[in-house]
Design a protein around this motif. Structure first.
Motif, mmCIF file in Angstrom:
data_model
loop_
_atom_site.group_PDB
_atom_site.id
_atom_site.type_symbol
_atom_site.label_atom_id
_atom_site.label_comp_id
_atom_site.label_asym_id
_atom_site.label_seq_id
_atom_site.Cartn_x
_atom_site.Cartn_y
_atom_site.Cartn_z
ATOM 1 N N VAL A 231 -48.483 10.413 -49.374
ATOM 2 C CA VAL A 231 -48.892 9.809 -48.104
ATOM 3 C C VAL A 231 -49.210 10.955 -47.156
ATOM 4 C CG1 VAL A 231 -48.213 8.315 -46.197
ATOM 5 C CG2 VAL A 231 -47.401 7.802 -48.509
ATOM 6 N N VAL A 232 -50.410 10.922 -46.562
ATOM 7 C CA VAL A 232 -50.835 11.970 -45.636
ATOM 8 C C VAL A 232 -51.263 11.333 -44.319
ATOM 9 C CG1 VAL A 232 -51.531 13.576 -47.454
ATOM 10 C CG2 VAL A 232 -53.217 12.004 -46.517
ATOM 11 N N ASP A 233 -51.184 12.116 -43.243
ATOM 12 C CA ASP A 233 -51.600 11.603 -41.938
ATOM 13 C C ASP A 233 -53.107 11.758 -41.756
ATOM 14 O OD1 ASP A 233 -52.040 14.281 -41.232
ATOM 15 O OD2 ASP A 233 -50.626 14.279 -39.574
ATOM 16 N N ALA A 234 -53.602 11.455 -40.576
ATOM 17 C CA ALA A 234 -55.037 11.504 -40.297
ATOM 18 C C ALA A 234 -55.622 12.902 -40.466
ATOM 19 C CB ALA A 234 -55.314 10.990 -38.882
ATOM 20 N N ASN A 235 -54.785 13.931 -40.348
ATOM 21 C CA ASN A 235 -55.239 15.318 -40.518
ATOM 22 C C ASN A 235 -55.015 15.842 -41.930
ATOM 23 O OD1 ASN A 235 -56.011 15.476 -37.843
ATOM 24 N ND2 ASN A 235 -54.054 16.295 -37.171
ATOM 25 N N GLY A 236 -54.501 14.987 -42.821
ATOM 26 C CA GLY A 236 -54.240 15.407 -44.189
ATOM 27 C C GLY A 236 -52.889 16.057 -44.385
ATOM 28 N N GLN A 237 -52.035 16.049 -43.346
ATOM 29 C CA GLN A 237 -50.702 16.647 -43.441
ATOM 30 C C GLN A 237 -49.767 15.720 -44.208
ATOM 31 O OE1 GLN A 237 -49.024 17.753 -39.672
ATOM 32 N NE2 GLN A 237 -47.130 18.474 -40.570
ATOM 33 N N HIS A 238 -48.963 16.298 -45.095
ATOM 34 C CA HIS A 238 -48.026 15.546 -45.927
ATOM 35 C C HIS A 238 -47.012 14.795 -45.065
ATOM 36 C CE1 HIS A 238 -45.483 14.738 -49.461
ATOM 37 N NE2 HIS A 238 -44.463 15.032 -48.666
ATOM 38 N N VAL A 239 -46.861 13.492 -45.338
ATOM 39 C CA VAL A 239 -45.874 12.661 -44.655
ATOM 40 C C VAL A 239 -44.747 12.303 -45.617
ATOM 41 C CG1 VAL A 239 -45.485 10.423 -43.527
ATOM 42 C CG2 VAL A 239 -47.578 11.708 -43.048
ATOM 43 N N GLY A 240 -45.092 12.042 -46.876
ATOM 44 C CA GLY A 240 -44.079 11.668 -47.857
ATOM 45 C C GLY A 240 -44.708 11.212 -49.157
ATOM 46 N N ILE A 241 -43.866 10.665 -50.028
ATOM 47 C CA ILE A 241 -44.278 10.140 -51.327
ATOM 48 C C ILE A 241 -43.851 8.679 -51.393
ATOM 49 C CG2 ILE A 241 -43.981 10.322 -53.847
ATOM 50 C CD1 ILE A 241 -45.421 12.743 -52.690
ATOM 51 N N VAL A 242 -44.724 7.817 -51.878
ATOM 52 C CA VAL A 242 -44.415 6.393 -51.979
ATOM 53 C C VAL A 242 -43.308 6.181 -53.007
ATOM 54 C CG1 VAL A 242 -45.302 4.107 -52.609
ATOM 55 C CG2 VAL A 242 -46.766 5.704 -51.342
ATOM 56 N N ASP A 243 -42.234 5.526 -52.570
ATOM 57 C CA ASP A 243 -41.156 5.127 -53.471
ATOM 58 C C ASP A 243 -41.452 3.729 -53.997
ATOM 59 O OD1 ASP A 243 -38.686 5.311 -54.825
ATOM 60 O OD2 ASP A 243 -37.666 4.260 -53.188
ATOM 61 N N LYS A 244 -41.795 2.816 -53.080
ATOM 62 C CA LYS A 244 -42.181 1.455 -53.469
ATOM 63 C C LYS A 244 -42.880 0.774 -52.310
ATOM 64 C CE LYS A 244 -37.445 0.046 -52.581
ATOM 65 N NZ LYS A 244 -36.229 -0.496 -53.163
ATOM 66 N N VAL A 245 -43.552 -0.325 -52.633
ATOM 67 C CA VAL A 245 -44.239 -1.137 -51.631
ATOM 68 C C VAL A 245 -43.569 -2.499 -51.615
ATOM 69 C CG1 VAL A 245 -46.443 -2.128 -50.921
ATOM 70 C CG2 VAL A 245 -46.405 0.090 -52.073
ATOM 71 N N GLU A 246 -43.140 -2.923 -50.440
ATOM 72 C CA GLU A 246 -42.474 -4.208 -50.278
ATOM 73 C C GLU A 246 -43.110 -4.953 -49.117
ATOM 74 O OE1 GLU A 246 -37.930 -3.620 -51.468
ATOM 75 O OE2 GLU A 246 -38.523 -2.381 -49.755
ATOM 76 N N GLY A 247 -43.797 -6.032 -49.426
ATOM 77 C CA GLY A 247 -44.425 -6.808 -48.366
ATOM 78 C C GLY A 247 -45.424 -5.988 -47.580
ATOM 79 N N ASP A 248 -45.195 -5.885 -46.270
ATOM 80 C CA ASP A 248 -46.108 -5.169 -45.381
ATOM 81 C C ASP A 248 -45.675 -3.748 -45.073
ATOM 82 O OD1 ASP A 248 -47.848 -7.305 -45.197
ATOM 83 O OD2 ASP A 248 -46.875 -8.142 -43.429
ATOM 84 N N ARG A 249 -44.762 -3.217 -45.872
ATOM 85 C CA ARG A 249 -44.331 -1.848 -45.596
ATOM 86 C C ARG A 249 -44.237 -1.008 -46.870
ATOM 87 N NH1 ARG A 249 -38.083 -2.561 -43.641
ATOM 88 N NH2 ARG A 249 -37.218 -3.040 -45.683
ATOM 89 N N ILE A 250 -44.362 0.281 -46.657
ATOM 90 C CA ILE A 250 -44.315 1.266 -47.730
ATOM 91 C C ILE A 250 -43.020 2.051 -47.541
ATOM 92 C CG2 ILE A 250 -45.442 3.289 -48.722
ATOM 93 C CD1 ILE A 250 -48.026 2.232 -47.256
ATOM 94 N N THR A 251 -42.220 2.114 -48.583
ATOM 95 C CA THR A 251 -40.980 2.887 -48.546
ATOM 96 C C THR A 251 -41.264 4.263 -49.114
ATOM 97 O OG1 THR A 251 -39.728 0.862 -48.960
ATOM 98 C CG2 THR A 251 -38.562 2.949 -49.279
ATOM 99 N N LEU A 252 -40.925 5.306 -48.354
ATOM 100 C CA LEU A 252 -41.108 6.676 -48.818
ATOM 101 C C LEU A 252 -39.832 7.149 -49.493
ATOM 102 C CD1 LEU A 252 -42.958 8.201 -45.736
ATOM 103 C CD2 LEU A 252 -43.913 7.030 -47.720
ATOM 104 N N THR A 253 -39.963 8.110 -50.398
ATOM 105 C CA THR A 253 -38.800 8.616 -51.123
ATOM 106 C C THR A 253 -37.834 9.310 -50.177
ATOM 107 O OG1 THR A 253 -39.900 10.709 -51.619
ATOM 108 C CG2 THR A 253 -40.080 8.961 -53.278
ATOM 109 N N LYS A 254 -36.576 9.298 -50.552
ATOM 110 C CA LYS A 254 -35.536 9.941 -49.740
ATOM 111 C C LYS A 254 -35.681 11.454 -49.716
ATOM 112 C CE LYS A 254 -31.776 6.720 -50.529
ATOM 113 N NZ LYS A 254 -30.405 6.634 -51.051
ATOM 114 N N LYS A 255 -36.226 12.032 -50.770
ATOM 115 C CA LYS A 255 -36.269 13.503 -50.842
ATOM 116 C C LYS A 255 -37.105 14.112 -49.717
ATOM 117 C CE LYS A 255 -40.048 14.861 -53.801
ATOM 118 N NZ LYS A 255 -40.470 15.514 -55.012
ATOM 119 N N ASP A 256 -37.994 13.340 -49.115
ATOM 120 C CA ASP A 256 -38.790 13.828 -47.983
ATOM 121 C C ASP A 256 -38.122 13.551 -46.649
ATOM 122 O OD1 ASP A 256 -40.973 14.975 -49.306
ATOM 123 O OD2 ASP A 256 -41.900 13.027 -49.604
ATOM 124 N N ALA A 257 -37.040 12.772 -46.640
ATOM 125 C CA ALA A 257 -36.368 12.408 -45.395
ATOM 126 C C ALA A 257 -35.454 13.541 -44.918
ATOM 127 C CB ALA A 257 -35.562 11.131 -45.599
#
Length: 75
Positions: free
Chosen positions: A9-35
């Protein structure tokens, strides 16, 4: 728009935000290792601008995203 586990997952400038852990409904859960702490970060699908080159591109810069994303403890 297909968002899959392990996509970057990257922001509008291409900067790393995280990695998708799972998708649930209307939200994307990012992995804990990036938290910064042992909690999951969730990003709303409404923040997604598109999926390209196996990356989820968000519509805003990371500074705006982190103020709108929210943290939830595991159940």
């Amino acid at each position: 728009m297909d968002i899959c586990e392990h996509m970057e997952v990257v922001d509008a400038n291409g900067q790393h935000v995280g990695i998708v852990d799972k998708v649930e409904g209307d939200r994307i859960t990012l992995t804990k290792k990036d938290a910064l702490d042992p909690q999951h970060l969730f990003v709303e699908k409404s923040q997604v601008a598109g999926v390209e080159d196996n990356k989820v591109k968000l519509s805003q810069k990371i500074s705006a995203i982190t103020t709108r994303a929210f943290v939830s403890r595991e159940q």
